[in-house]
Design an enzyme around this catalytic site. Sequence first.
Site, PDB file in Angstrom:
ATOM      1  N   HIS A   1       3.463  -4.696  -0.423  1.00  0.00           N
ATOM      2  CA  HIS A   1       2.543  -4.252   0.402  1.00  0.00           C
ATOM      3  C   HIS A   1       3.034  -2.906   1.192  1.00  0.00           C
ATOM      4  O   HIS A   1       3.116  -2.628   2.206  1.00  0.00           O
ATOM      5  CB  HIS A   1       2.250  -5.137   1.763  1.00  0.00           C
ATOM      6  CG  HIS A   1       1.070  -4.733   2.554  1.00  0.00           C
ATOM      7  ND1 HIS A   1       0.599  -3.667   2.942  1.00  0.00           N
ATOM      8  CD2 HIS A   1      -0.016  -5.680   2.948  1.00  0.00           C
ATOM      9  CE1 HIS A   1      -0.332  -3.920   3.638  1.00  0.00           C
ATOM     10  NE2 HIS A   1      -0.743  -5.083   3.616  1.00  0.00           N
TER      11      HIS A   1
ATOM     12  N   GLU B   1      -0.779  -0.538  -2.679  1.00  0.00           N
ATOM     13  CA  GLU B   1       0.081  -1.761  -2.852  1.00  0.00           C
ATOM     14  C   GLU B   1       0.004  -2.146  -4.618  1.00  0.00           C
ATOM     15  O   GLU B   1      -1.104  -2.366  -5.114  1.00  0.00           O
ATOM     16  CB  GLU B   1      -0.471  -2.792  -1.890  1.00  0.00           C
ATOM     17  CG  GLU B   1      -0.502  -2.403  -0.551  1.00  0.00           C
ATOM     18  CD  GLU B   1      -1.437  -3.295   0.398  1.00  0.00           C
ATOM     19  OE1 GLU B   1      -1.557  -4.571   0.097  1.00  0.00           O
ATOM     20  OE2 GLU B   1      -2.108  -2.942   1.117  1.00  0.00           O
TER      21      GLU B   1
END
Length: 290
Positions: free
Chosen positions: A161, A262
Amino acid sequence: MSEKIFTLPVQEQITPYISQRQIDELPVVVVNHPKVRAAVTLQGAHLLSWQPSGEKPVLWLSSETAFKNGVAIRGGIPICWPWFGPAGQPAHGFARNLPWTLTAHDEDESGVILTFTLEQSAESKKHWPHDFCLIARFKLGEVCEMELESHGEYEYAAALHTYFNIGDITQIDVSGLGSPYIDKVNPGTGEQQGNLTFATRTDRIYTKPEPFSVITDKALQRVIEVHHHNNTDVVAWNPWSELSVSMADMPNDGYKTMVCVETAHVTSPMKASANTPSRLSVTLRARPLR
């Protein structure tokens, strides 16, 4: 915020370039090498900072995040595993909230390699029934390579992330995302036309991305390459002002200097088997905008 990490007192000098320090409640492994500075907390094997020599920090870290046991860190590269988003509790999985172990390290003139391991425990079994071994490897130098390797017998979802440090959210664009996406802000699907730019809250899962994404940052006059490996999806996220002000671990104007691109495997399950571990990885490069 990342500058503070490199001024923390050294608790243990592991090698000439690697030390262990403490940021509030969390132990952090700090890399101070002629080619690169970086930091990884043992909680979550969470890369807080990666900064090649002569570059501005490539990763964004919130000045308001808490470094507390069991509390997710806002910024850097959280490891979302074994689920993504609100598919279970805690959101984005438990791997980023549990303490990992530094199990190997190496260094040479080009940089440092760090390996962290997480295995099932009484705490993980509260959230998920499976036995597992997770290995996170970081190769940190002028390029950043991060690999997450999952051993066991189960299906799961995962995302790296990544929060990127940018000059101004209104002056960047992101290419290489592919066309179709799932829109989490205005639930439904869409088709990307040209490069992604930002003028409002954005939360999209791109389901047919290209092998790498490129963030072009006119304000900082640089380009960040994000090379995705073994993924199915790429997530693009910026909370914009309305969500930024509601998040206690983010400054009200934090959205202006960050963007998440991400590397993810979330729209179909990943499968680990006893004989074949599965992997999700990303390679990051920063270069001047020409």
